[in-house]
Design a protein around this motif. Structure first.
Motif, PDB file in Angstrom:
ATOM      1  N   ASP A 153      72.835  -6.917  18.731  1.00  0.00           N
ATOM      2  CA  ASP A 153      73.991  -7.747  18.426  1.00  0.00           C
ATOM      3  C   ASP A 153      73.504  -9.036  17.780  1.00  0.00           C
ATOM      4  OD1 ASP A 153      76.410  -9.015  18.281  1.00  0.00           O
ATOM      5  OD2 ASP A 153      76.691  -9.246  20.441  1.00  0.00           O
ATOM      6  N   LYS A 154      73.885  -9.253  16.521  1.00  0.00           N
ATOM      7  CA  LYS A 154      73.484 -10.455  15.795  1.00  0.00           C
ATOM      8  C   LYS A 154      74.405 -11.637  16.082  1.00  0.00           C
ATOM      9  CE  LYS A 154      69.991  -8.669  13.483  1.00  0.00           C
ATOM     10  NZ  LYS A 154      68.600  -9.143  13.657  1.00  0.00           N
ATOM     11  N   ALA A 155      75.498 -11.393  16.817  1.00  0.00           N
ATOM     12  CA  ALA A 155      76.346 -12.488  17.258  1.00  0.00           C
ATOM     13  C   ALA A 155      75.667 -13.194  18.427  1.00  0.00           C
ATOM     14  CB  ALA A 155      77.712 -11.968  17.667  1.00  0.00           C
ATOM     15  N   ASP A 156      76.208 -14.338  18.839  1.00  0.00           N
ATOM     16  CA  ASP A 156      75.647 -15.034  19.997  1.00  0.00           C
ATOM     17  C   ASP A 156      75.776 -14.197  21.254  1.00  0.00           C
ATOM     18  OD1 ASP A 156      74.824 -17.758  19.049  1.00  0.00           O
ATOM     19  OD2 ASP A 156      76.898 -17.781  18.354  1.00  0.00           O
ATOM     20  N   PHE A 157      76.913 -13.521  21.402  1.00  0.00           N
ATOM     21  CA  PHE A 157      77.132 -12.661  22.559  1.00  0.00           C
ATOM     22  C   PHE A 157      78.229 -11.661  22.245  1.00  0.00           C
ATOM     23  CE2 PHE A 157      79.937 -16.327  23.157  1.00  0.00           C
ATOM     24  CZ  PHE A 157      81.157 -15.745  23.486  1.00  0.00           C
ATOM     25  N   CYS A 158      78.275 -10.620  23.057  1.00  0.00           N
ATOM     26  CA  CYS A 158      79.363  -9.643  22.976  1.00  0.00           C
ATOM     27  C   CYS A 158      80.087  -9.646  24.321  1.00  0.00           C
ATOM     28  CB  CYS A 158      78.839  -8.242  22.668  1.00  0.00           C
ATOM     29  SG  CYS A 158      80.160  -6.988  22.639  1.00  0.00           S
ATOM     30  N   LEU A 159      81.364  -9.975  24.299  1.00  0.00           N
ATOM     31  CA  LEU A 159      82.203  -9.941  25.487  1.00  0.00           C
ATOM     32  C   LEU A 159      83.172  -8.787  25.317  1.00  0.00           C
ATOM     33  CD1 LEU A 159      83.052 -11.186  28.176  1.00  0.00           C
ATOM     34  CD2 LEU A 159      84.517 -12.770  26.900  1.00  0.00           C
ATOM     35  N   SER A 160      82.880  -7.695  25.994  1.00  0.00           N
ATOM     36  CA  SER A 160      83.631  -6.460  25.793  1.00  0.00           C
ATOM     37  C   SER A 160      83.659  -5.684  27.096  1.00  0.00           C
ATOM     38  CB  SER A 160      82.983  -5.634  24.676  1.00  0.00           C
ATOM     39  OG  SER A 160      83.731  -4.468  24.390  1.00  0.00           O
ATOM     40  N   THR A 161      84.140  -4.471  27.031  1.00  0.00           N
ATOM     41  CA  THR A 161      84.161  -3.595  28.189  1.00  0.00           C
ATOM     42  C   THR A 161      83.332  -2.356  27.902  1.00  0.00           C
ATOM     43  OG1 THR A 161      86.307  -2.895  27.358  1.00  0.00           O
ATOM     44  CG2 THR A 161      86.324  -4.318  29.252  1.00  0.00           C
ATOM     45  N   ASP A 162      82.807  -1.774  28.939  1.00  0.00           N
ATOM     46  CA  ASP A 162      81.934  -0.611  28.794  1.00  0.00           C
ATOM     47  C   ASP A 162      82.810   0.630  28.648  1.00  0.00           C
ATOM     48  OD1 ASP A 162      80.280   1.609  29.219  1.00  0.00           O
ATOM     49  OD2 ASP A 162      78.871   0.398  30.367  1.00  0.00           O
ATOM     50  N   VAL A 163      82.974   1.077  27.415  1.00  0.00           N
ATOM     51  CA  VAL A 163      83.908   2.168  27.165  1.00  0.00           C
ATOM     52  C   VAL A 163      83.472   3.480  27.810  1.00  0.00           C
ATOM     53  CG1 VAL A 163      84.855   1.170  25.064  1.00  0.00           C
ATOM     54  CG2 VAL A 163      82.825   2.620  24.918  1.00  0.00           C
ATOM     55  N   GLU A 164      82.180   3.695  27.921  1.00  0.00           N
ATOM     56  CA  GLU A 164      81.711   4.938  28.530  1.00  0.00           C
ATOM     57  C   GLU A 164      82.039   4.971  30.026  1.00  0.00           C
ATOM     58  OE1 GLU A 164      77.571   7.487  29.271  1.00  0.00           O
ATOM     59  OE2 GLU A 164      77.628   5.885  27.768  1.00  0.00           O
ATOM     60  N   ALA A 167      85.869   5.318  30.504  1.00  0.00           N
ATOM     61  CA  ALA A 167      86.334   6.672  30.259  1.00  0.00           C
ATOM     62  C   ALA A 167      85.944   7.601  31.405  1.00  0.00           C
ATOM     63  CB  ALA A 167      85.762   7.192  28.941  1.00  0.00           C
ATOM     64  N   TYR A 168      84.758   7.396  31.930  1.00  0.00           N
ATOM     65  CA  TYR A 168      84.314   8.166  33.092  1.00  0.00           C
ATOM     66  C   TYR A 168      85.250   7.942  34.275  1.00  0.00           C
ATOM     67  CZ  TYR A 168      81.495   9.126  37.271  1.00  0.00           C
ATOM     68  OH  TYR A 168      81.064   9.558  38.504  1.00  0.00           O
ATOM     69  N   LYS A 169      85.568   6.684  34.552  1.00  0.00           N
ATOM     70  CA  LYS A 169      86.464   6.380  35.661  1.00  0.00           C
ATOM     71  C   LYS A 169      87.861   6.942  35.423  1.00  0.00           C
ATOM     72  CE  LYS A 169      83.573   3.805  38.084  1.00  0.00           C
ATOM     73  NZ  LYS A 169      83.172   4.110  39.462  1.00  0.00           N
ATOM     74  N   ALA A 170      88.328   6.866  34.189  1.00  0.00           N
ATOM     75  CA  ALA A 170      89.644   7.417  33.872  1.00  0.00           C
ATOM     76  C   ALA A 170      89.664   8.929  34.084  1.00  0.00           C
ATOM     77  CB  ALA A 170      90.015   7.084  32.427  1.00  0.00           C
ATOM     78  N   GLY A 202      81.562   9.661  28.512  1.00  0.00           N
ATOM     79  CA  GLY A 202      82.052   9.335  29.843  1.00  0.00           C
ATOM     80  C   GLY A 202      82.918  10.419  30.433  1.00  0.00           C
ATOM     81  N   VAL A 203      83.813  10.971  29.630  1.00  0.00           N
ATOM     82  CA  VAL A 203      84.677  12.056  30.104  1.00  0.00           C
ATOM     83  C   VAL A 203      83.850  13.301  30.391  1.00  0.00           C
ATOM     84  CG1 VAL A 203      86.563  13.611  29.452  1.00  0.00           C
ATOM     85  CG2 VAL A 203      86.741  11.164  28.959  1.00  0.00           C
ATOM     86  N   ASP A 204      82.918  13.608  29.491  1.00  0.00           N
ATOM     87  CA  ASP A 204      82.057  14.785  29.700  1.00  0.00           C
ATOM     88  C   ASP A 204      81.282  14.683  31.014  1.00  0.00           C
ATOM     89  OD1 ASP A 204      82.896  15.874  27.325  1.00  0.00           O
ATOM     90  OD2 ASP A 204      81.090  15.369  26.197  1.00  0.00           O
ATOM     91  N   LYS A 205      80.804  13.478  31.332  1.00  0.00           N
ATOM     92  CA  LYS A 205      80.051  13.283  32.562  1.00  0.00           C
ATOM     93  C   LYS A 205      80.913  13.589  33.784  1.00  0.00           C
ATOM     94  CE  LYS A 205      77.646   9.724  35.262  1.00  0.00           C
ATOM     95  NZ  LYS A 205      77.261   8.298  35.344  1.00  0.00           N
TER      96      LYS A 205
END
Length: 364
Positions: A153-164, A167-170, A202-205
């Motif tokens: 990540d070339k930005a200072d930071f990434c504030l996001s959610t772990d999609v994998e 999706a696993y939890k869903a 995530g779903v496959d897992k």
């Protein structure tokens, strides 16, 4: 479109009590009481994460294109401008999901005096070029709601959610609603999107962990362009295979809304787990036609992202680890907590500010 997801929480997030240390940051802000001191490590610094003067900071929040997920950024940005005394906070987007058009918009905003950017990049594989260019001009940059592909990540930071993980939890929630057996379908976004591929993993897992009791009948990609596309895809799916489907997990916004509507109107017995908190989805959870949804934290991304960008742009703080990825949180919502889940999200946002002060930023 590919909005995010990370560790899924089922109850109110406890706000951590951060103990004092010899080198510490506090997160007192103008007009607010001082927070607990947070132990710091690595670089020295005994300053605070209280923004001393943000009047020279103008923050631009720039989604990849028009999508309901980003609408909370507007109000959150306006609130942050007022709370932290910033020069300005604007929300601007292109009409199309096109990286070059987003780049052109960002250049226009820079020419208008915006000097800090929270960006959801259209192209995960190309957005680092945009981030690097902005950094070379002396601007603070955050990757919000999605991180670049490839682990850098070339930005200072990434504030996001772990999609994998989300999706696993869903998928686990959907499998639970199916009583642990049957046939599951996964509806998701653009197949070439890095986030979509993580959601598929995530779903496959989750399916593999069923020990063969659950079969993934189909993964349907490229159905998040708009609601009409998603509605047709879900309608066609139920017409062709509806009698074979016990569960539907949706990891993109438009197919989630479409699946909630279609299952309710068709009389399908399929258990649906959606994403995000569209009013239709929440209503369907209340009446039992949708089993659960996984909501994310766009307000926290915009609020905390804007605050951190101002601290970086004023040079009051630096990143302890440039390019760090921070989980903005995600939450499983069922009938039992549909009326209270937003309290967990608010608590998570406050926890994020403490996390930035404690381990993400170094403030002098």
């Amino acid at each position: 479109m590919r909005p995010p997801t990370r560790s899924v929480l089922t109850g109110v997030v406890a706000v951590a009590v951060l103990t004092a240390g010899s080198a510490a940051c506090t997160i007192k802000n103008s007009g607010a009481s001082s927070g607990a001191q947070a132990a710091a490590s690595g670089k020295s610094g005994t300053g605070t994460a209280e923004l001393a003067d943000g009047s020279g900071t103008k923050v631009a929040l720039v989604p990849g294109g028009a999508h309901p997920y980003f609408q909370p950024w507007k109000a959150a940005g306006a609130a942050a401008k007022k709370e932290y005394g910033l020069g300005d906070v604007t929300f601007d987007e292109t009409s199309e999901w096109d990286q070059q058009k987003q780049n052109n918009l960002i250049s226009t905003l820079a020419a208008r005096g915006y000097n800090a950017f929270g960006i959801f990049g259209v192209s995960p594989t190309d957005i680092n070029t945009t981030f690097a260019d902005l950094k070379s001009q002396g601007f603070a940059v955050a990757s919000l709601a999605s991180c670049p592909a490839g682990g850098t990540d070339k930005a200072d930071f990434c504030l996001s959610t772990d999609v994998e993980v989300a999706a696993y939890k869903a998928a686990k929630a959907a499998i639970g609603a199916m009583a642990g057996k049957g046939t599951l379908v996964h509806l998701t976004g653009n197949n070439v999107d890095a986030n979509t591929q993580l959601r598929i993993k995530g779903v496959d897992k989750a399916v593999k962990e069923s020990g063969g009791k659950v079969k993934l009948l189909q993964t349907v990609t490229d159905v998040d362009k708009d609601l009409q596309t998603a509605q047709k895809a879900v309608s066609d799916l139920l017409a062709a295979k509806g009698d074979r489907i016990q569960g539907i997990v949706t990891t993109a916004y438009n197919p989630a809304v479409a699946a909630a509507d279609a299952v309710k109107t068709s009389g399908s017995r399929a258990k649906v787990v959606a994403i995000d908190d569209d009013a239709k989805i929440l209503s369907a959870i209340k009446d039992g036609s949708v089993a659960a949804t996984v909501v994310q934290n766009p307000v926290g991304q915009a609020e905390v992202g804007t605050w951190a960008l101002a601290l970086l742009q004023t040079k009051q703080c630096t990143m302890r680890h440039p390019g760090q990825i921070i989980d903005s949180g995600s939450f499983v919502v069922t009938k039992t907590n549909v009326g209270t889940y937003d309290a967990a999200r608010t608590a998570k946002t406050e926890q994020l500010k403490k996390q930035f002060a404690d381990t993400v930023l170094v403030c002098e």
